[in-house]
Motif scaffolding. Structure first.
Motif, short mmCIF file in Angstrom:
data_model
loop_
_atom_site.label_atom_id
_atom_site.label_comp_id
_atom_site.label_asym_id
_atom_site.label_seq_id
_atom_site.Cartn_x
_atom_site.Cartn_y
_atom_site.Cartn_z
N THR A 187 1.84 0.43 6.23
CA THR A 187 1.79 1.63 5.39
C THR A 187 2.92 1.66 4.35
OG1 THR A 187 3.04 2.84 7.09
CG2 THR A 187 0.64 3.00 7.14
N SER A 188 3.68 0.57 4.26
CA SER A 188 4.75 0.55 3.27
C SER A 188 4.71 -0.73 2.44
CB SER A 188 6.12 0.72 3.95
OG SER A 188 6.31 -0.26 4.95
N ALA A 222 -4.26 0.62 3.39
CA ALA A 222 -3.56 1.51 4.32
C ALA A 222 -2.97 2.69 3.56
CB ALA A 222 -2.45 0.75 5.05
N PRO A 223 -2.98 3.87 4.15
CA PRO A 223 -2.35 5.02 3.49
C PRO A 223 -0.84 4.87 3.45
CG PRO A 223 -2.98 5.58 5.74
CD PRO A 223 -3.54 4.21 5.47
N ASP A 224 -0.23 5.47 2.46
CA ASP A 224 1.23 5.45 2.35
C ASP A 224 1.78 6.66 3.08
OD1 ASP A 224 3.88 5.27 1.69
OD2 ASP A 224 3.53 4.80 -0.41
N LEU A 225 2.37 6.43 4.23
CA LEU A 225 2.87 7.54 5.04
C LEU A 225 4.27 7.99 4.66
CD1 LEU A 225 1.71 6.46 8.63
CD2 LEU A 225 0.55 7.95 7.01
N ARG A 235 0.35 -3.07 2.31
CA ARG A 235 -0.73 -2.08 2.38
C ARG A 235 -2.11 -2.68 2.15
NH1 ARG A 235 0.35 2.76 -1.31
NH2 ARG A 235 -1.39 3.58 -0.09
N SER A 245 -2.63 -0.95 15.56
CA SER A 245 -2.41 -0.59 14.16
C SER A 245 -3.70 -0.63 13.35
CB SER A 245 -1.35 -1.52 13.54
OG SER A 245 -1.74 -2.88 13.67
N SER A 274 -7.90 6.36 10.12
CA SER A 274 -7.36 7.01 8.92
C SER A 274 -8.44 7.30 7.89
CB SER A 274 -6.26 6.14 8.29
OG SER A 274 -6.79 4.93 7.79
N LEU A 288 -5.93 2.23 11.18
CA LEU A 288 -6.57 2.11 9.87
C LEU A 288 -8.00 2.62 9.89
CD1 LEU A 288 -5.38 -1.34 8.43
CD2 LEU A 288 -4.54 0.96 7.92
#
Length: 288
Positions: free
Chosen positions: A205-206, A117-120, A209, A44, A51, A48
């Motif tokens: 990502t939720s 972290a990006p919000d997917l 973050r 994971s 990303s 990151l």
């Protein structure tokens, strides 16, 4: 009330997903895998790092999941090569050593500073009255339910699942009748590694973050508690236990009085479960 339920379910689904990985290896590999979160974190966090590059997010996520699957396969090869006939205590001790090693490597590679972290899953959110349900909740619930149902079916209704149960119960006997124990062990560790990376990707990502490496590594505690609720055997019980544990934690966090103690709720839960599971032995001893 609904906001507590929603936030509790997103936490609980994450706990359930990690607990399902531990239950899988306990039931099929004969080991309590304390390294489960550490294996998933390597993949994971690779996601990151990737990303922040021009690489598409879905490809970065896939690379992270494959990375944890490979680390899981490597761990399974070690367990199969040198500890295939060891008892559960020895295997679990090896898993603790793996956990320390992987966390040390991960901290060295990625550091311990919080990473954004990006919000997917933002576009998948729902509104239920005045409560906004995040896309992460929707995805984590779906993933955890599919994990529990898929693992339950795979273990109980497929030829490979039957062979895995035979190997977990009697590894030497399984080898004598021609079951390829090494290959099955590596496969199940690899699957658990990929699943844990997916679960941690959803968390990062939720709902977490900006979490750092050290705080995410502590997710092994609620994951083990969740697996304990399922007695390290039942996938649906593990799923239910994770969701209930998440709701309990969210309810604790909702009050300023109890919020400082939210991270201590696992201890009384573990004690109550152990007392309940050992009640028969105690009653039998008293009758004798």
């Amino acid at each position: 009330m609904l906001d507590i339920l929603a936030s509790g379910l997103v936490i609980g689904a994450a706990y359930a997903s990690l607990g399902l990985c531990i239950t899988l290896l306990s039931r099929m590999g004969g080991v309590v895998n304390f390294a489960q979160t550490a294996i998933g974190l390597l993949g994971s966090y690779l996601f990151l790092v990737l990303s922040d590059t021009p690489l598409p997010l879905w490809l970065a996520a896939l690379a992270g999941i494959i990375c944890s699957a490979l680390v899981g396969a490597f761990s399974g090869a070690i367990m199969s090569r040198w500890f295939h006939d060891a008892d559960v205590g020895t295997r679990s001790s090896v898993a603790i050593a793996m956990m320390i090693g992987y966390l040390s490597i991960g901290t060295r590679l990625f550091g311990d500073s919080p990473r954004q972290a990006p919000d997917l899953f933002d576009s998948l959110g729902l509104s239920l009255g005045a409560v906004n349900i995040s896309g992460g909740l929707v995805v984590s619930l779906i993933v955890s339910i599919l994990m529990a149902a898929g693992l339950h079916y795979y273990i109980n209704n497929t030829h490979t699942g039957t062979r895995l149960q035979a190997f977990a119960a009697k590894s030497v006997t399984a080898e004598l009748i021609g079951i390829p124990s090494d290959r099955l062990t590596i496969m199940i560790w690899s699957l658990a590694g990929a699943m844990s990376a997916l679960a941690l990707l959803i968390i990062m990502t939720s709902s977490a973050r900006n979490a750092n490496y050290a705080s995410l590594s502590l997710l092994i505690i609620p994951a083990l508690c969740t697996a304990l609720i399922g007695s390290f055997h039942g996938f649906y019980l593990t799923l239910s236990g994770g969701l209930l544990l998440g709701i309990l934690e969210a309810a604790t966090l909702s009050s300023p009085t109890t919020a400082p103690y939210a991270q201590t709720i696992y201890l009384p839960v573990i004690v109550l479960i152990l007392l309940w599971t050992k009640r028969k032995d105690k009653w039998d001893g008293q009758r004798a």
